[in-house]
Scaffold this active site. Structure first.
Site, PDB file in Angstrom:
ATOM      1  N   GLU A 318      46.705  32.625  29.630  1.00 21.40           N
ATOM      2  CA  GLU A 318      45.602  31.764  29.694  1.00 21.40           C
ATOM      3  C   GLU A 318      45.794  30.335  28.603  1.00 21.40           C
ATOM      4  OE1 GLU A 318      40.600  31.334  30.351  1.00 21.40           O
ATOM      5  OE2 GLU A 318      41.906  33.505  29.292  1.00 21.40           O
ATOM      6  N   LYS A 339      33.045  37.494  26.222  1.00 16.01           N
ATOM      7  CA  LYS A 339      33.764  38.770  25.867  1.00 16.01           C
ATOM      8  C   LYS A 339      34.183  39.310  24.546  1.00 16.01           C
ATOM      9  CE  LYS A 339      35.762  38.017  30.032  1.00 16.01           C
ATOM     10  NZ  LYS A 339      35.895  37.167  30.808  1.00 16.01           N
ATOM     11  N   PHE A 403      42.373  40.831  39.163  1.00 17.34           N
ATOM     12  CA  PHE A 403      43.411  41.897  39.520  1.00 17.34           C
ATOM     13  C   PHE A 403      43.396  41.020  40.984  1.00 17.34           C
ATOM     14  CE2 PHE A 403      43.005  46.000  36.462  1.00 17.34           C
ATOM     15  CZ  PHE A 403      43.718  45.191  35.860  1.00 17.34           C
TER      16      PHE A 403
END
Length: 418
Positions: A318, A339, A403
């Site tokens: 990222e 997060k 995913f």
């Protein structure tokens, strides 16, 4: 930039591991409080990973009748809580009064759905036989039930479905709802995501694939996005729900506007089940598409709420993607990961982080990325690790990657009027 209708946000609801509503969550994020702790929802003593970011103290009977609660998996309970918060802030009854019900829709994503119900009922099947499986098993388990029940609660008869794309599920939901309004299909949409997967099977599965942090001795510091010692994500749960409206509709009914959804980019890596494409190629494309959709150039982006999971592969990829897309601007703005505090709420993460990004634009205050201690040469941007930052944010990107190679980037803007 598209000349289609502008889409604004008039309601936001959050139920997260650090707060049971918007202000509780926001205060915790600004203060840098972690939601990580030892698991309480089941006995995890035989698990290799024994901690998570659980939603604490949530009472579904604040939002649902007792009979409804008994017949609803936790993922649905969390969604209903966040939906009621968002609807109340938006004054949704006024919206319903002024919109034909077929122009009022619901799209709510969930990566996995009613996993607690599935595990409980499967155990009954094995232990006590088919006749003991609940007649409510299927409606409690299926992932579209959050969207369905929210539509029933608020009388929304327009588009109604769930998006399922792993950790990008609710970002896809927000993007789809945004496009539904912008293209004129609907005027009001309730959208977002929900997840409740702190279960024995889910913890065991993620731990088996080495995706989770193993810091059982320090759950509150285990989620450490972009840190050189990161060793996996911390599983979280929660829900984020937004009320989106066509700008003209919101202004016409005198609604308070929280911010604007300005652009949506979605791509696929077409590369690997769980690993990002080299250089974050799919992520790059998603961000570029979102910026193009919103009419933004690199100098216009003031903040990115990163996917930032605290896994070695994701954070490095990222970072590369952001640098490729923003160029020099990447080093001038904060690339934050909330997060680090909420953990990874899987299918709910995108919507929660859209909500946070809107609050950042509205309030000019950026939450920190906590638990950053050791620099990583592959992650060399400004992640906001020194505490909250006061800074005007006119436009922000929020990234969600799942995913299966799913990539979503959403562009949001501060509300500056018509």
């Amino acid at each position: 930039m598209s000349e289609q209708r502008r889409v604004v946000v008039t309601g936001l609801g959050l139920v997260t591991p650090v707060g049971l509503d918007v202000e509780g969550t926001w205060d915790a994020l600004i203060e840098g409080r972690s939601g990580g702790a030892l698991i309480t929802q089941f006995d995890a003593s035989d698990q290799s990973v024994r901690f998570a970011c659980e939603v604490k103290g949530f009472d579904p009977e604040q939002y649902m009748e007792r009979k409804e609660v008994r017949r609803a998996d936790r993922f649905l309970q969390l969604a209903m809580g966040a939906a009621h918060q968002a609807a109340e802030q938006a004054g949704i009854e006024s919206a319903v009064d002024s919109v034909p019900p077929e122009r009022f829709g619901v799209i709510v994503g969930s990566g996995i759905g009613g996993l607690t119900t599935m595990e409980t009922q499967h155990a009954k099947l094995l232990d006590r036989g088919p006749s003991r499986v609940s007649p409510f098993f299927i409606p409690m388990f299926i992932g579209d039930m959050a969207a369905g029940m929210i539509s029933m609660r608020f009388g929304a008869q327009g588009p109604n479905y769930a998006t399922v794309s792993a950790c990008a599920s609710s970002a896809h939901a927000v993007g789809a709802a945004f496009r539904s309004i912008r293209t004129g299909e609907t005027d009001v949409m309730i959208t977002g995501g929900t997840e409740a997967t702190v279960t024995p099977l889910c913890i065991a599965g993620f731990a088996s694939m080495k995706a989770l942090s193993g810091r059982n001795d320090s759950p509150e510091t285990a989620s450490r996005p972009f840190d050189g010692t990161r060793d996996g994500f911390v599983l979280g749960e929660g829900a984020g729900i937004l009320v989106l409206e066509a700008m003209e509709h919101a202004v016409g009914r005198g609604a308070t506007i929280l911010g604007e959804i300005a652009g949506f980019g979605q791509t696929a890596d077409a590369y690997h089940m769980t690993s990002p494409a080299p250089g974050g190629a799919g992520a790059q494309m998603a961000m570029r598409l979102a910026m193009k959709d919103a009419g933004l150039e690199s100098p216009d982006v003031d903040y990115i709420n990163a996917h930032g999971t605290s896994t070695p592969a994701n954070d490095a990829a990222e970072t590369m993607a952001i640098k490729a897309v923003l160029g020099d601007r990447a080093g001038e703005i904060i690339i934050g990961s909330t997060k680090s505090m909420t953990g990874h709420t899987l299918g709910a993460a995108g919507a929660i982080e859209v909500g946070v990004s809107l609050l950042v634009c509205e309030r000019g205050l950026i939450p920190p990325t906590i638990n950053y201690e050791t620099p990583d040469p592959e992650c060399d941007l400004n992640y906001g690790v020194d505490g909250p930052t006061e800074s005007p944010v006119r436009a922000a990107l929020t990234n969600s990657f799942g995913f299966g190679g799913h990539n979503v980037s959403l562009a949001v803007r501060a509300w500056e009027g018509e």
